[in-house]
Design an enzyme around this catalytic site. Structure first.
Site, mmCIF file in Angstrom:
data_model
loop_
_atom_site.group_PDB
_atom_site.id
_atom_site.type_symbol
_atom_site.label_atom_id
_atom_site.label_comp_id
_atom_site.label_asym_id
_atom_site.label_seq_id
_atom_site.Cartn_x
_atom_site.Cartn_y
_atom_site.Cartn_z
ATOM 1 N N ARG A 23 0.825 -1.213 0.000
ATOM 2 C CA ARG A 23 0.000 0.000 0.000
ATOM 3 C C ARG A 23 0.855 1.257 0.000
ATOM 4 O O ARG A 23 0.604 2.190 -0.758
ATOM 5 C CB ARG A 23 -0.950 0.022 1.198
ATOM 6 C CG ARG A 23 -2.065 -1.011 1.114
ATOM 7 C CD ARG A 23 -2.903 -1.008 2.364
ATOM 8 N NE ARG A 23 -2.044 -1.252 3.518
ATOM 9 C CZ ARG A 23 -2.370 -0.971 4.780
ATOM 10 N NH1 ARG A 23 -3.530 -0.424 5.060
ATOM 11 N NH2 ARG A 23 -1.543 -1.239 5.767
ATOM 12 N N ASN A 41 -6.111 -2.638 2.108
ATOM 13 C CA ASN A 41 -6.103 -4.091 2.264
ATOM 14 C C ASN A 41 -7.534 -4.584 2.387
ATOM 15 O O ASN A 41 -8.385 -3.916 2.988
ATOM 16 C CB ASN A 41 -5.337 -4.497 3.531
ATOM 17 C CG ASN A 41 -3.840 -4.388 3.369
ATOM 18 O OD1 ASN A 41 -3.319 -4.339 2.270
ATOM 19 N ND2 ASN A 41 -3.136 -4.349 4.490
#
Length: 94
Positions: A23, A41
């Site tokens: 990320r 996520n």
């Protein structure tokens, strides 16, 4: 593709992509390219992301997702192109 040459890609990335800075690296890469959107996520182990911006930059981000962060092992990238939704900036969602 909409006016002003912007497009939107909605991406789901599967593999070993959580806990490997996927990320954060996605955020940094998107910001470097001037692409707007978000990344997060999912509870099933995948990463979901949205990229909005000029078509070439969005397509480059989709291609980047196939490699991802250095510690990631990407197995699949599922992408759908959509009309832009007016994203501004790039953020990590939790």
């Amino acid at each position: 593709m909409s006016e002003h040459g912007r497009t939107r890609a909605h991406v789901y990335v599967s593999g070993h992509v959580q806990g490997v800075y996927y990320r954060a690296t996605t955020r940094d890469t998107a910001r470097d390219r001037g692409v707007d959107g978000w990344v997060k996520n999912l509870s099933d182990g995948r990463v979901e992301a949205v990229f909005e911006g000029p078509r070439d930059d969005v397509e480059a981000m989709v291609e980047w997702c196939h490699e991802g962060s250095p510690m990631a092992t990407v197995e699949d990238v599922d992408v759908t192109f959509e009309e832009p939704d007016g994203e501004t900036g790039f953020r990590i969602e939790r």
